[in-house]
Every structure is written in structure tokens, then in C-alpha cells.
Design a protein around this motif. Structure first.
Motif, PDB file in Angstrom:
ATOM      1  N   ARG A  30       0.833  -1.206   0.000  1.00 25.49           N
ATOM      2  CA  ARG A  30       0.000   0.000   0.000  1.00 25.49           C
ATOM      3  C   ARG A  30       0.872   1.262   0.000  1.00 25.49           C
ATOM      4  O   ARG A  30       0.600   2.233  -0.708  1.00 25.49           O
ATOM      5  N   ARG A  31       1.910   1.218   0.832  1.00 26.86           N
ATOM      6  CA  ARG A  31       2.801   2.368   0.922  1.00 26.86           C
ATOM      7  C   ARG A  31       3.510   2.627  -0.413  1.00 26.86           C
ATOM      8  O   ARG A  31       3.600   3.777  -0.865  1.00 26.86           O
ATOM      9  N   LEU A  32       3.973   1.584  -1.045  1.00 25.56           N
ATOM     10  CA  LEU A  32       4.621   1.740  -2.344  1.00 25.56           C
ATOM     11  C   LEU A  32       3.664   2.336  -3.366  1.00 25.56           C
ATOM     12  O   LEU A  32       4.027   3.198  -4.160  1.00 25.56           O
ATOM     13  N   ARG A  33       2.431   1.865  -3.318  1.00 26.29           N
ATOM     14  CA  ARG A  33       1.449   2.383  -4.276  1.00 26.29           C
ATOM     15  C   ARG A  33       1.176   3.857  -4.026  1.00 26.29           C
ATOM     16  O   ARG A  33       1.058   4.644  -4.975  1.00 26.29           O
ATOM     17  N   GLU A  34       1.062   4.237  -2.769  1.00 24.31           N
ATOM     18  CA  GLU A  34       0.827   5.642  -2.434  1.00 24.31           C
ATOM     19  C   GLU A  34       1.925   6.541  -3.008  1.00 24.31           C
ATOM     20  O   GLU A  34       1.676   7.688  -3.389  1.00 24.31           O
ATOM     21  N   LEU A  35       3.146   6.002  -3.056  1.00 26.08           N
ATOM     22  CA  LEU A  35       4.294   6.764  -3.528  1.00 26.08           C
ATOM     23  C   LEU A  35       4.535   6.593  -5.032  1.00 26.08           C
ATOM     24  O   LEU A  35       5.542   7.066  -5.563  1.00 26.08           O
ATOM     25  N   ASN A  36       3.612   5.890  -5.707  1.00 27.85           N
ATOM     26  CA  ASN A  36       3.756   5.602  -7.143  1.00 27.85           C
ATOM     27  C   ASN A  36       4.997   4.762  -7.451  1.00 27.85           C
ATOM     28  O   ASN A  36       5.645   4.937  -8.486  1.00 27.85           O
ATOM     29  N   PHE A  37       5.308   3.842  -6.522  1.00 30.45           N
ATOM     30  CA  PHE A  37       6.409   2.907  -6.730  1.00 30.45           C
ATOM     31  C   PHE A  37       5.853   1.509  -6.957  1.00 30.45           C
ATOM     32  O   PHE A  37       4.698   1.211  -6.629  1.00 30.45           O
ATOM     33  N   GLN A  38       6.701   0.644  -7.490  1.00 28.94           N
ATOM     34  CA  GLN A  38       6.427  -0.785  -7.593  1.00 28.94           C
ATOM     35  C   GLN A  38       7.468  -1.524  -6.743  1.00 28.94           C
ATOM     36  O   GLN A  38       8.505  -0.946  -6.401  1.00 28.94           O
ATOM     37  N   PRO A  39       7.212  -2.809  -6.405  1.00 31.64           N
ATOM     38  CA  PRO A  39       8.226  -3.562  -5.670  1.00 31.64           C
ATOM     39  C   PRO A  39       9.587  -3.547  -6.368  1.00 31.64           C
ATOM     40  O   PRO A  39      10.629  -3.488  -5.704  1.00 31.64           O
ATOM     41  N   ALA A  40       9.587  -3.575  -7.697  1.00 32.39           N
ATOM     42  CA  ALA A  40      10.849  -3.601  -8.441  1.00 32.39           C
ATOM     43  C   ALA A  40      11.700  -2.367  -8.170  1.00 32.39           C
ATOM     44  O   ALA A  40      12.933  -2.409  -8.324  1.00 32.39           O
ATOM     45  N   ASP A  41      11.092  -1.264  -7.749  1.00 32.98           N
ATOM     46  CA  ASP A  41      11.867  -0.052  -7.465  1.00 32.98           C
ATOM     47  C   ASP A  41      12.787  -0.234  -6.263  1.00 32.98           C
ATOM     48  O   ASP A  41      13.714   0.570  -6.067  1.00 32.98           O
ATOM     49  N   LEU A  42      12.543  -1.264  -5.475  1.00 31.93           N
ATOM     50  CA  LEU A  42      13.427  -1.566  -4.350  1.00 31.93           C
ATOM     51  C   LEU A  42      14.742  -2.182  -4.815  1.00 31.93           C
ATOM     52  O   LEU A  42      15.665  -2.351  -4.021  1.00 31.93           O
TER      53      LEU A  42
END
Length: 427
Positions: free
Chosen positions: A41-53
Motif C-alpha cells: 500500500r505504501r509503495l502504491r501511495e508513492l507511485n512505486f512498484q516492488p521492483a523499485d526496491l
């Protein structure tokens, strides 16, 4: 299917999967589903995907998520890249694929039914696209007589002859009889496993149907995972989610994985209509399920009668929601409910055993999962996080387990099970 594992799936594996290879990873940092959902949820709020990690800017992404997961914990998990490469090589050598909710090939049925609670990762062998074909789930007890085995094989064969897949759990007894009956009749089979995917994929009798697309094996657990009662119980909901209707061939009353899975569907999830066998010997468990809303299996005699079961229920099937972009399909919303009112019109026969009240039925599902979790000492916070419930709820369940004499609390305020009897609920 491509052997390439997407960057999103690689990231989710690093965060949530044990990556069992040569003894396995004993890291205590793995994110349970509840905590991963919060991170997603937090990643989505920030417009990130898991791959951005996994990118060169990962440090900034990790810092942005520190309110959900400690940065050091995320770094330790993401640093397991070498171990991930080892297990991927092992899986590919055994024709095992792995997908995540971020992949287009992830089964839409699971997203539609389980939404946010759909497994973050699925492992499997065979044609992954077959997982959205639906069919008849056939479930029942491990220990049954030869007559019920023959009956189940016949139902599986009729499903195959009527061009409907059979979905089951791969366990001894009814599960294997249903899958065998369908496979020997040339039908399509989906095996939803709670453990042993790697071993099952290598079995000689599975190779031909796997290669020609008639069998697909799938599991939300590591391919090398051993039997775990919690996994066996939790995978039950996937069996129902992959199907269009379900037949319970045998069940005890108030105990066992079959009972827990069926009552969970009748009381909570309601993914598909639940039928119970009516021919053969008397079953107190099936009668009790019928009193709770299960329908009477009409014992179809030919293809047309078999197909009519699914045609009748088609209007109740929720339509798939494909509006989400693939980029964000690793997160969802609450699951919908559908009507599962009973069809049977004949009067119900009295049963000898009482049906447990709702609270006890829920405890019958929670108790073995909690017991399995506490084979390793855990505190209230760790239990709440692993089960994705509030700390107050976890404390109440731990207190009940302790009051039953089934768990002890140590000096560090951690709980651990003290007797094997808790595992009698395993399917």
C-alpha cells in the motif's frame, strides 16, 4: 511459459519467500502477508512498484517506507540476491515457474475472489493459463473406504467427460482419487498443494499430463517446503477460489481440514456453491454442512445433467475486474460476497451430532494454524503480525490456547505449543 522472472516478482520473493536451498534460509526478517500488504500500500501511495526496491535509487525508496518496515530489515532481505539466483536455477531445472500478483499471468480468479489476501507469490508446474479455467473442486477426508474412493474417481471421470476441470488439494484419500479419476479419463486437473510441489512435479505419473497441458500443480509455498498444518489449512481457500462449484465427498463434524475449509466458505468467503454427496452411506459431517447451507449434489447421470449444475450457477458468478493496471495489481480491496443459498427442497434429516456455534467453528480454523505458528516461540506482536489481526485479537486467541493447556508462556512473554494433539485438525 517464459523462464524469466519479472523484476517485481524478484523483489516480492526477496521480501516474503524463504528461498529454501541446501538447508534453506532461516532469516526471521521475512515479511508475513499482513506486513507485506502494508508495504505494498505504501509503495502504491508513492507511485512505486516492488521492483523499485532493486534499482540504483532503492535507498530513497526504502527510506520512504520506514514507517511500515524498518530500513535495515528491508536491506537484509533485499541483499539475498545470490540465494535467490540459486533457487531460481533449481526451480528452472525442475520446470517450476514462479509468478507474483504484479504479473499479467497471475490467475484473475484469485485476484477477483481473494483480492488483497491473494498470495503474493505462486509457484507451479504446468500450464499456468489453465488456472483460470474453473471447474469442479472435489474435497474430502484422507481416510476413507474403497467405496468412497470409487465414487470419487467416477465423479472425476464424469467431470473430465463433460469437459470440466477437476480442482483438488493433492492429499491422500478423496483429493487424489478425484484427480486420478479425471486424469485417467483424459481430463484437465488442477492440484493446489500445501507442500511438496518440487517432489510432486518430479513424479513419473505426473510428467505426461504436465507436458501435454492436462495437469497444473500450484502452491503458494516454497517448492521445497515440508508439510505444515497451517499451510494445509490456508491453501483450502485457494481450491475453492480456482473452481466454479465444489463437492464435499466426506467430512467429520467440527474438526478436520475438510470441515474447516467448507464452513469457512459457507460462513465467510462464499466463493462458489458448496455441494455435499447424497448417495452412499450416512455422513453426520455432510448432514451438518447441509444444515449450514450446503446444497445437495444432484448425482448427475450424463454430461447434460453435469453441465446443468454449472449453467444454473453461472448467473451468481461475479465478473472479473480487469480495470486495474498491471503495474498495481499486487494490491487489492476487500473480497465480494455472492449468494450461496441452498437449492435442496426435500426436508432435512436430523443429525446426531450438534453443529458447533460460529465462534467455535472459527476457533476450529484458527486453532491449528496458531498451534503450527507456535512451534517456534512467539510473542503477541509477532503472532498478530503473522496472522494479520489486531494485537487484542491475538492476545485473546493466545489466552484461549493457554487456558486449554495447549501452550505455555515463557519468561520472555513468548508462547509455544506443548502438545501434538493440536495437529489433529490437519487435512
Amino acid at each position: 511459459m517464459s523462464e524469466t522472472i519479472s523484476p517485481n516478482t524478484q523483489a516480492i520473493l526477496l521480501l516474503t519467500a524463504p528461498l529454501i536451498a541446501r538447508g534453506g534460509d532461516t532469516s526471521a526478517d521475512l515479511l508475513p502477508l499482513g506486513l507485506y500488504k502494508k508495504l505494498a500500500r505504501r509503495l502504491r501511495e508513492l507511485n512505486f512498484q516492488p521492483a523499485d526496491l532493486l534499482t540504483s535509487d532503492s535507498a530513497n525508496v526504502i527510506r520512504s517506507c520506514e514507517e511500515v518496515v524498518e530500513p535495515d530489515r528491508l536491506k537484509r532481505l533485499l541483499d539475498r540476491g545470490f540465494l535467490l539466483s540459486q533457487v531460481i536455477e533449481r526451480w528452472q531445472a525442475r520446470a517450476i515457474w514462479v509468478i507474483s500478483r504484479a504479473d499479467q499471468s497471475y490467475p484473475k480468479r484469485l485476484k477477483r475472489s481473494l483480492r488483497e489476501d491473494a498470495p503474493a507469490v505462486l509457484y507451479g508446474c504446468g500450464a499456468v493459463e489453465r488456472l483460470d479455467d474453473g471447474g469442479l473442486a472435489i474435497v474430502g477426508s484422507r481416510h476413507v473406504d474403497d467405496d468412497l474412493v470409487c465414487y470419487t474417481e467416477a465423479v472425476g471421470a464424469m467431470a473430465a467427460g463433460s469437459h470440466y476441470p477437476v480442482v483438488s488439494g493433492g492429499a491422500k484419500g478423496i483429493d487424489q482419487a478425484a484427480m486420478r479419476g479425471a486424469a485417467e479419463a483424459g481430463g484437465q486437473v488442477v492440484g493446489v498443494l500445501g507442500d511438496g510441489l518440487e517432489k510432486a512435479a518430479m513424479l513419473r505419473e505426473h510428467r505426461a499430463p504436465l507436458m501435454d497441458g492436462r495437469l497444473v500443480l500450484v502452491s503458494p509455498y516454497d517448492p521445497s517446503a515440508r508439510f505444515n498444518v497451517g499451510h494445509a489449512m490456508q491453501r483450502n481457500k485457494l481450491i475453492y477460489a480456482f473452481a466454479d462449484a465444489a463437492l464435499v465427498v466426506s467430512s467429520d463434524v467440527g474438526r478436520g481440514g475438510t470441515w474447516a475449509g467448507a464452513t469457512e466458505q459457507l460462513d465467510r468467503y462464499r466463493f462458489v456453491p458448496i455441494y455435499v454427496r447424497q448417495s452412499g452411506g450416512v455422513s453426520e459431517g455432510l448432514d451438518a454442512l447441509r444444515r449450514q447451507g450446503a446444497r445437495v449434489w444432484p448425482e448427475p447421470k450424463d454430461r447434460d445433467e453435469f453441465a446443468s449444475i454449472f449453467e444454473h450457477d453461472a448467473k451468481d458468478e461475479p465478473s472479473a475486474d480487469n480495470s486495474l493496471s498491471t503495474q498495481y495489481e499486487y494490491i487489492g480491496t476487500s473480497a465480494p460476497e455472492v449468494d450461496t443459498s441452498p437449492l435442496a427442497t426435500e426436508p432435512l434429516q436430523p443429525v446426531a451430532a450438534e453443529i458447533p456455534p460460529p465462534a467455535d467453528r472459527l476457533w476450529g480454523v484458527v486453532r491449528p494454524v496458531l498451534a503450527d505458528l507456535l512451534t517456534t516461540p512467539r510473542g503477541e506482536t509477532a503472532v498478530a503480525e503473522a496472522l494479520d489481526v489486531s494485537k487484542v485479537q491475538a492476545r485473546a486467541w493466545l489466552a484461549r490456547l493457554t487456558s486449554e493447556g495447549a501452550a505455555n508462556k515463557d519468561k520472555s512473554n513468548r508462547y509455544v505449543v506443548v502438545r501434538d494433539g493440536l495437529f489433529e485438525f490437519a487435512r
